[in-house]
Scaffold this motif. Structure first.
Motif, PDB file in Angstrom:
ATOM      1  N   THR A  80       0.832  -1.199   0.000  1.00 51.88           N
ATOM      2  CA  THR A  80       0.000   0.000   0.000  1.00 51.88           C
ATOM      3  C   THR A  80       0.867   1.250   0.000  1.00 51.88           C
ATOM      4  O   THR A  80       1.830   1.355   0.744  1.00 51.88           O
ATOM      5  N   ARG A 103      -6.922   7.995   0.476  1.00 54.53           N
ATOM      6  CA  ARG A 103      -6.781   7.617  -0.925  1.00 54.53           C
ATOM      7  C   ARG A 103      -5.413   6.992  -1.062  1.00 54.53           C
ATOM      8  O   ARG A 103      -4.420   7.585  -0.674  1.00 54.53           O
ATOM      9  N   HIS A 145      -2.456   0.495  -4.464  1.00 57.02           N
ATOM     10  CA  HIS A 145      -1.999  -0.837  -4.070  1.00 57.02           C
ATOM     11  C   HIS A 145      -1.215  -1.459  -5.224  1.00 57.02           C
ATOM     12  O   HIS A 145      -1.550  -1.263  -6.395  1.00 57.02           O
ATOM     13  N   ALA A 201      -4.391  -1.538  -7.916  1.00 61.47           N
ATOM     14  CA  ALA A 201      -5.630  -0.802  -7.673  1.00 61.47           C
ATOM     15  C   ALA A 201      -5.328   0.557  -7.081  1.00 61.47           C
ATOM     16  O   ALA A 201      -4.269   0.773  -6.490  1.00 61.47           O
ATOM     17  N   GLY A 251      -7.669   3.415  -4.738  1.00 65.86           N
ATOM     18  CA  GLY A 251      -8.967   3.479  -4.088  1.00 65.86           C
ATOM     19  C   GLY A 251      -9.128   4.627  -3.122  1.00 65.86           C
ATOM     20  O   GLY A 251      -8.158   5.204  -2.625  1.00 65.86           O
ATOM     21  N   SER A 303      -6.631   8.061 -11.377  1.00 65.26           N
ATOM     22  CA  SER A 303      -6.525   6.604 -11.452  1.00 65.26           C
ATOM     23  C   SER A 303      -5.647   6.181 -12.630  1.00 65.26           C
ATOM     24  O   SER A 303      -4.882   5.220 -12.526  1.00 65.26           O
ATOM     25  N   ALA A 327     -15.637   1.834   0.360  1.00 66.22           N
ATOM     26  CA  ALA A 327     -14.518   2.077  -0.555  1.00 66.22           C
ATOM     27  C   ALA A 327     -15.001   2.116  -1.996  1.00 66.22           C
ATOM     28  O   ALA A 327     -15.948   1.417  -2.371  1.00 66.22           O
ATOM     29  N   ILE A 378     -12.946   1.537  -5.458  1.00 66.51           N
ATOM     30  CA  ILE A 378     -11.633   1.064  -5.873  1.00 66.51           C
ATOM     31  C   ILE A 378     -11.642   0.842  -7.381  1.00 66.51           C
ATOM     32  O   ILE A 378     -12.619   0.312  -7.928  1.00 66.51           O
TER      33      ILE A 378
END
Length: 249
Positions: A106, A138, A141, A149, A151, A200, A229, A231
């Protein structure tokens, strides 16, 4: 059968990149098999109604990706079977979400400095009640060093306060699952395909507007939403496998 010229005119993406995508899928699907010679440039130009230079650029794109190899006087051959699909699939149960979360690293991107409210529209059915306040995170990952990801997560403020560093350093679902005395009584998720926005796309190393899987998920304890969440994942992770004859619960 849809005319190729009409098909290629539907997108603003350069035609050669659209053709490269079509041919890439031919390789990934097995229609063009490993070691097989692909149709000649002239044949492909007639089939798709494009200029020779445009088709040359498309094949060069595949060559640069290592998918095909050109042999002077013999033609162009499939050199590789396409990109290796990532093996980490989207979770479809709470236990799977816990297991997947444990495999991810993370990276924090944004964290609220004060308590915030839960969004009014969760984008999915939820009968749970909002907690008085939430902590917002925010983060991105990664799995095996690659983007998995990005998220936005809301954790009930009183729950976050119990293990703040655990929530900051890892996926939220495994942290919640390990809390003593905290029993998740309801959890749900909804999957949609949306276009990647700037944030993103940057985090996932995709083009802006590329399709991504948007997963919205919540968990309740005693009818109070303790976790929500939104994501986003690269669509290559969307792999849902069902036994259609499995007995219903």
């Amino acid at each position: 059968m849809l005319d190729a010229t009409v098909l290629l005119s539907r997108s603003r993406e350069p035609v050669y990149l659209q053709l490269a995508t079509i041919f890439r899928r031919q390789i990934e699907s097995g229609a063009w098999r490993l070691g097989e010679r692909i149709p000649s440039l002239d044949v492909l130009c007639r089939q798709y109604g494009v200029a020779r230079m445009t088709m040359h650029h498309a094949i060069s794109q595949l060559d640069a990706e290592g998918l095909v190899a050109r042999s002077r006087g013999r033609g162009t051959f499939v050199k590789a079977a396409g990109r290796e699909r990532r093996q980490l699939s989207l979770p479809v149960s709470w236990d799977q979400a816990v297991a997947v979360g444990d495999q991810l690293s993370t990276e924090a991107m944004v964290e609220s400095t004060a308590d915030v409210a839960l969004p009014q529209d969760l984008g999915m059915p939820c009968e749970g009640q909002s907690a008085p306040a939430y902590h917002f995170l925010r983060r991105a990952h990664r799995s095996a060093g690659r983007p998995f990801a990005v998220g936005e997560v809301y954790i009930a403020a009183d729950v976050f306060a119990r293990e703040p560093e655990a929530f900051r350093q890892g996926a939220s679902v495994p942290v919640l699952d390990r809390f003593p005395g905290l029993k998740v009584s309801a959890a749900r998720q909804r999957l949609s395909i949306v276009a990647a926005g700037a944030q993103s796309a940057g985090a996932l190393e995709l083009a802006v507007g590329a399709p991504v899987a948007e997963l919205r998920r919540f968990a309740c304890v005693d009818n109070v939403i303790v976790y929500y969440a939104r994501i986003e994942f690269p669509t290559e992770y969307v792999c849902l496998d069902f036994d259609l004859l499995a007995p219903h619960s």
